[in-house]
Design an enzyme around this catalytic site. Structure first.
Site, PDB file in Angstrom:
ATOM      1  N   LYS C  74       0.844  -1.197   0.000  1.00 25.36           N
ATOM      2  CA  LYS C  74       0.000   0.000   0.000  1.00 25.36           C
ATOM      3  C   LYS C  74       0.880   1.249   0.000  1.00 25.36           C
ATOM      4  CE  LYS C  74      -4.051   1.713   2.626  1.00 25.36           C
ATOM      5  NZ  LYS C  74      -4.911   1.447   3.799  1.00 25.36           N
ATOM      6  N   SER C 149      -9.797   1.501   2.882  1.00 24.68           N
ATOM      7  CA  SER C 149      -8.958   2.330   2.057  1.00 24.68           C
ATOM      8  C   SER C 149      -7.915   1.536   1.264  1.00 24.68           C
ATOM      9  CB  SER C 149      -8.242   3.370   2.907  1.00 24.68           C
ATOM     10  OG  SER C 149      -7.439   2.752   3.875  1.00 24.68           O
ATOM     11  N   SER C 173     -10.024  -0.989   6.953  1.00 21.82           N
ATOM     12  CA  SER C 173      -9.433  -0.747   5.643  1.00 21.82           C
ATOM     13  C   SER C 173      -8.691  -1.909   5.004  1.00 21.82           C
ATOM     14  CB  SER C 173      -8.485   0.453   5.707  1.00 21.82           C
ATOM     15  OG  SER C 173      -9.241   1.623   5.880  1.00 21.82           O
TER      16      SER C 173
END
Lengths: 483, 100, 470
Positions: C74, C149, C173
């Site tokens: 990420k 997210s 997330s």
């Protein structure tokens, strides 16, 4: 203006002399090239996290011991949120409602000044203002160095127990000596390792209510502290006496113009939005940590002054400089221990307080670099009459500068006083005989005239002896002959 | 405790947060924040008199590091990412207020 | 059905020499070439760096437990010398001078980092639509969100771009996008994975965790990144967990969280899937019962006070002074404000404003302070539940993947996506999402929740669910 009383509280920020910063391993050093002692943590780079320096905790506990502060079971770091370019994270990791120590006191000349708390926090970077005579107002732009960001600070807050500018100065001197004695900081105001802000308010004498206070910043020396407090108290009383209000604000001391000036911060009153620092866990000082600190506590300044006064027969006040100047007391103690013959500890102290101190102030030498046995020898030589006191000052000066033994200097320069009574008696008799009628005139004169004649004949004798006559012996011989 | 937030409050908060919001943004936020705070009003109303707050999910204490210095980052790496630099320092436009 | 464990297989093949890391990488780069244009899982594909890393693995003697396995990370994880943007304009182009601890551990294990994945800006969102660089699309249906997210990481695994990915989970997330993309996603116990180098959103809630196609691969990645880190003061010294050992759930007590199952926004198909998973566990020898956790109803409210409050402080450092974007202005305060207004997207600004307000003078006790007390209530509810149950079960997301744009007009509706996941972050315990069936072609995820350091039992239950999945 003596119908008012000034009420002062002092906030002292002390840089702790740890090897590394509070939350990272960057060197805690003064004066290095800008931005060379920085890392992701103290720069607040995205993703970085703080880890607490154990020595900073130890030093806070030492201060607690020295100032009789309580150490609560648990203390917590909090974030103080505000924006400023010298703050890498735009929050300062500090302590708020759960500081590491609280509720202590400092004895200042017999008066107990309360210490509300002492807490740990990180220092900010340094800004340089460019293009406007170096001041913040009128600058075109600023440059920031983060070497100092993250250096450990201990903020020591006093109760508003101080009642005068002089007392404020004494509080700082005493606090400074204490911090120095316990080895947590080098407390140099000129280098910024000791910073003082003053909270000043005034009230009518006899009133128990506190007046509105102003915080005074930019106090770079003890002299500024005294001047600023006196000025500010006057300013406030003038307002109050005229029926005006004192506005609660932060003011800055302008050394050149000799007055405090209201801050020109564009922010409204700061809302720091304190909350517990989520990246750190609480500190719960153990009995072990506290015992370790107690075991290594050195003699505190007040105790040391008392000891010198008792052991050496000097006043505590005179002992102060021995305690305040790093290493001076140890030097004096070593010299006293090396004394032989007729010199006393008091003699040593006098030499130290006058000539040695003057030398140190002039040359910036450290007492650790000086030879205590040499001083002891010098004191002994003067006490024995081998050289006069005046000669002693010269010899000591050379000894300090050149690191030479006094007896060598005296020999090289041929300075040894003539103290041999027989030899001196011979000279006295000769000079008196050569000075027609001196003795009769002296005996016939009044006190005032006698003094003058005494001085005259002494001068003749010293001339004869090339300044190397032992004055005490000469005086005694004269007394015997002049009746 | 009213949960609705007013426009002046939004402006004040924007100043605290150093956000130069446009008028349109302020209007939108006043509505959105109001709705969120309405929803959060349920929390505000709970009786938590004897409940201690949880600041940390883990019960750790005394995580400390030895006082050992180690070298920091090379300066050019640090200043290399700076939007503006001069003489080994970060450069910023004039600062109008003093530090608190 | 037990899906293959592609990561474990790759590592084994590369270590034994049957396959080269380079070959494995090229295969995945080809897949990225083919579909990344549609999916947009990545902010940055690191083809050259990955090739060099793969070659180094091939040349190495001891290749490591993740030898040659491509991993997507990420883009809020710091990668040295490689742009790390948090999908925000304010950090566009910033290159960290250091690696996050988890990145160091990946590299040391022989993994090949194949790219930085897209996310909701600063990890704030549940759909990856808040990215400054455009949304990621759900590989199962390109008109739908992948969740957020960590939508890019979830999509990368779902699309086969990499068998493993790292995400971060503050309010769901990792788990929610895992559910929406039909992969496994784990939020480990708070403190078991170092946060050093994770660009902070909400410090007391953030955790890094693995994405994988199957439970065993997720375990492999978690074991690699797990463990104490001296650079993170909130890191705990938990021993390496025993995550192997199959899916034997006989005698385990499973609790269905009533409030989450019965919540009004829950899709019937999702509810049915959770009940199906529960039935499968019963069939495999576990006992299943309902349990009530009343305080979890306040989870969203508490979360949307605590997380933005911490975020408002964590994001204060983005001011145009030291790195990243800078807007020109005549004085530094204006420069800060202009930089932040231009550099941050609307959701980030919304949360900064909310958080600043919740901490501000006069409101701290009613909002932030109160939310931290509600947090204690939620912890107590779970503790009580664990007296009677070993693990808890719930939907991960109340719905399957929704259409792009469906919830962007109403921030509150987006926040409600997290209703099943946020309580876990507030308590610090562990949870994971396991795929279980579909609804009209779209994946459904079931959430398994376990106590702090309960990863071993959580993985066992997850395996059993996976084995029974339709």
């Amino acid at each position: 203006m003596s119908e008012y009383e000034m009420v002062i509280g002092l906030e002292v920020h002390c840089e702790l002399a740890t090897a590394s910063k509070l939350f990272c391993g960057c060197p805690n050093a003064f004066g290095d090239e800008p931005n060379t002692n920085v890392c992701p943590v103290c720069l607040g780079l995205p993703g970085s996290l703080p880890v607490l320096n154990e020595r900073a905790v130890e030093y806070a506990l030492r201060v607690a011991e020295a100032l009789g502060l309580d150490v609560p079971a648990e203390s917590v770091f909090s974030r103080k949120n505000y924006f400023y370019p010298d703050m890498p994270k735009n929050y300062q990791t500090s302590q708020y409602d759960m500081p590491i120590t609280e509720n202590g006191a400092l004895d200042v000349d017999g008066v107990r000044i309360g210490v509300t708390r002492a807490h740990l926090e990180e220092d900010t970077g340094k800004t340089m203002h460019m293009g406007g005579a170096g001041r913040i107002h009128g600058a075109d732009y600023s440059l920031v160095d983060y070497n100092r960001a993250g250096v450990p600070l201990l903020e020591i807050v006093s109760e508003p127990d101080i009642r005068g500018a002089e007392q404020a100065k004494r509080y700082v001197e005493e606090l400074r000596a204490t911090l120095l004695a316990i080895g947590v900081s080098d407390v140099k105001m000129e280098e910024g390792s000791l910073r003082v802000d003053a909270n000043v308010s005034v009230r009518p004498l006899g009133s128990a209510e506190l007046g509105t206070r102003c915080e005074i910043k930019n106090l770079n020396s003890l002299r500024s502290l005294v001047r600023a407090i006196e000025h500010e108290a006057d300013r406030q009383w003038e307002l109050v006496a005229a029926g005006d209000r004192v506005v609660q604000e932060t003011r800055h001391w302008d050394e050149e113009r000799g007055r405090t000036i209201a801050g020109r911060s564009k922010e409204e009153a700061h809302d720091y939005r304190y909350f517990p620092e989520p990246d750190l866990v609480p500190v719960a000082p153990t009995e072990e940590m506290r015992a370790a600190v107690r075991a290594t506590m050195p003699e505190l300044p007040a105790a040391r002054r008392r000891r010198y006064a008792a052991e050496w027969g000097i006043r505590e006040d005179d002992a102060r400089v021995l305690v305040d100047v790093p290493g001076l007391g140890a030097y004096a103690e070593e010299a006293v221990a090396a004394l032989t013959g007729g010199a006393t500890a008091k003699d040593v102290v006098n030499w130290v307080r006058q000539d040695v101190l003057a030398f140190i102030n002039e040359t910036d030498a450290s007492p650790a670099e000086l030879s205590a046995p040499m001083l002891a020898e010098l004191a002994g030589m003067v006490a024995a009459g081998t050289i006069s006191r005046n000669q002693g000052k010269d010899v000591l000066d050379e000894s300090l500068r050149e690191q030479k033994w006094p007896r060598d200097i005296v020999e090289d320069r041929g300075l040894a006083q003539v103290s041999d009574e027989a030899a001196l008696a011979e000279v006295v008799d000769r000079v008196l005989a050569a000075t027609d009628g001196f003795v009769e005139e002296f005996r016939a004169a009044d006190d005032k005239a006698r003094k003058k004649k005494r001085g005259f004949i002494m001068g003749r004798l010293m001339q004869e002896l090339k300044g190397q006559g032992n004055a005490q012996v000469l005086n005694r011989l004269l007394d015997e002959r002049l009746g | 405790m009213t949960a609705r937030i007013t426009r002046p409050e939004v402006e004040h908060v924007a100043r605290l947060a150093r956000l130069a919001l446009t008028d349109a943004e302020i209007d939108a936020l006043t509505g959105e924040l109001g709705a969120i705070l309405d929803h959060a009003a349920g929390v505000a109303a709970l009786d938590t008199a004897d409940v201690p707050p949880t600041a940390h999910p883990v019960p750790l204490v005394n995580v400390l590091r030895a006082d050992e210095p180690r070298p920091g980052l090379p300066r050019d790496e640090v200043l290399g990412e700076a939007p503006a630099a001069q003489d080994g320092r970060f450069m910023v436009p004039r600062i109008l207020g003093e530090a608190p | 059905m037990s899906p293959a464990a592609p990561a474990a297989e790759i590592a084994s093949a590369v270590r034994s020499g049957r396959r080269s890391a380079r070959d494995v990488l090229e295969e995945h780069l080809d897949r990225i070439d083919a579909r990344e244009g549609d999916v947009h899982a990545f902010n940055l594909v690191l083809a050259d760096e990955a090739r060099a890393a793969a070659d180094a693995v091939d040349a190495a003697g001891d290749k490591g437990p993740l030898a040659g396995v491509p991993v997507a990370v990420k883009d809020n994880l710091c990668t040295r010398g490689v742009p790390t943007t948090c999908s925000s304009r304010i950090l566009d182009g910033w290159k960290p001078p250091y690696d996050a601890t988890v990145i160091e551990r990946l590299r040391a294990a022989g993994a090949v980092i194949v790219g930085k994945t897209n996310l909701d800006e600063f990890a704030m969102g549940s759909s990856t639509e808040n990215s400054a660089f455009g949304p990621t699309r759900n590989p199962h249906d390109l008109g739908r969100v992948p969740g957020g997210s960590s939508g890019g990481s979830a999509a990368a695994v779902a699309a086969g771009f990499a068998p493993l990915a790292l995400g971060s989970d503050t309010g769901g997330s990792i788990r929610q996008p895992a559910a929406l993309c039909g992969v496994v996603g784990v939020k480990p116990t708070y403190g078991t994975v170092s946060r050093y180098g994770l660009i902070a959103f909400a410090s007391s809630l953030d955790q890094i965790g693995p994405f994988a196609a199957g439970v065993d691969d997720a375990a492999l990645l978690l074991e690699t990144i797990w463990g104490h880190d001296r650079a993170d003061s909130t890191s705990i010294a938990a021993p390496r967990p025993a995550l192997g050992g199959g899916g034997d759930v006989r005698g385990l007590r499973v609790g269905l969280i009533a409030e989450m199952l019965d919540g009004e926004g829950v899709d019937p198909a999702v509810r049915a899937a959770v009940e199906g998973a529960a039935a499968a566990l019963e069939h495999a020898g576990a006992t299943v019962d309902r349990v009530s956790l009343p305080s979890t109803q306040f989870g969203i409210s508490a979360y949307y006070l605590i997380a933005p409050a911490e975020a408002s402080s964590n994001l204060a450092r983005y001011d145009g002074v030291r790195y990243g974007m800078r807007a020109e202005a005549p004085d530094v305060a204006q420069m800060n404000a202009a930089t932040r207004d231009t550099g941050f997207g609307p959701e980030v600004k919304r949360r900064i404003m909310l958080g600043t307000y919740a901490l501000s003078a006069g409101y701290y006790d009613a909002y932030y302070g109160q939310a931290q007390r509600v947090r204690t209530l939620i912890i107590r509810d779970f503790d009580r539940a664990y007296d009677d149950f070993d693990v808890l079960l719930s939907p991960t997301s109340p719905t399957v993947a929704f259409e792009l744009g469906a919830k962007t007009a109403d921030p509150l509706s987006m926040y409600l996506c997290d209703v099943c996941t946020v309580p876990v972050n507030l308590t610090g315990q562990c949870a994971m999402s396991v795929p279980f069936g579909r609804s009209e072609g779209l994946p459904i995820g079931v959430q398994v929740v376990a106590p702090v350091l309960g990863e071993p039992v959580m993985f066992r239950v997850a395996r059993a669910i996976e084995e029974a999945a339709p």
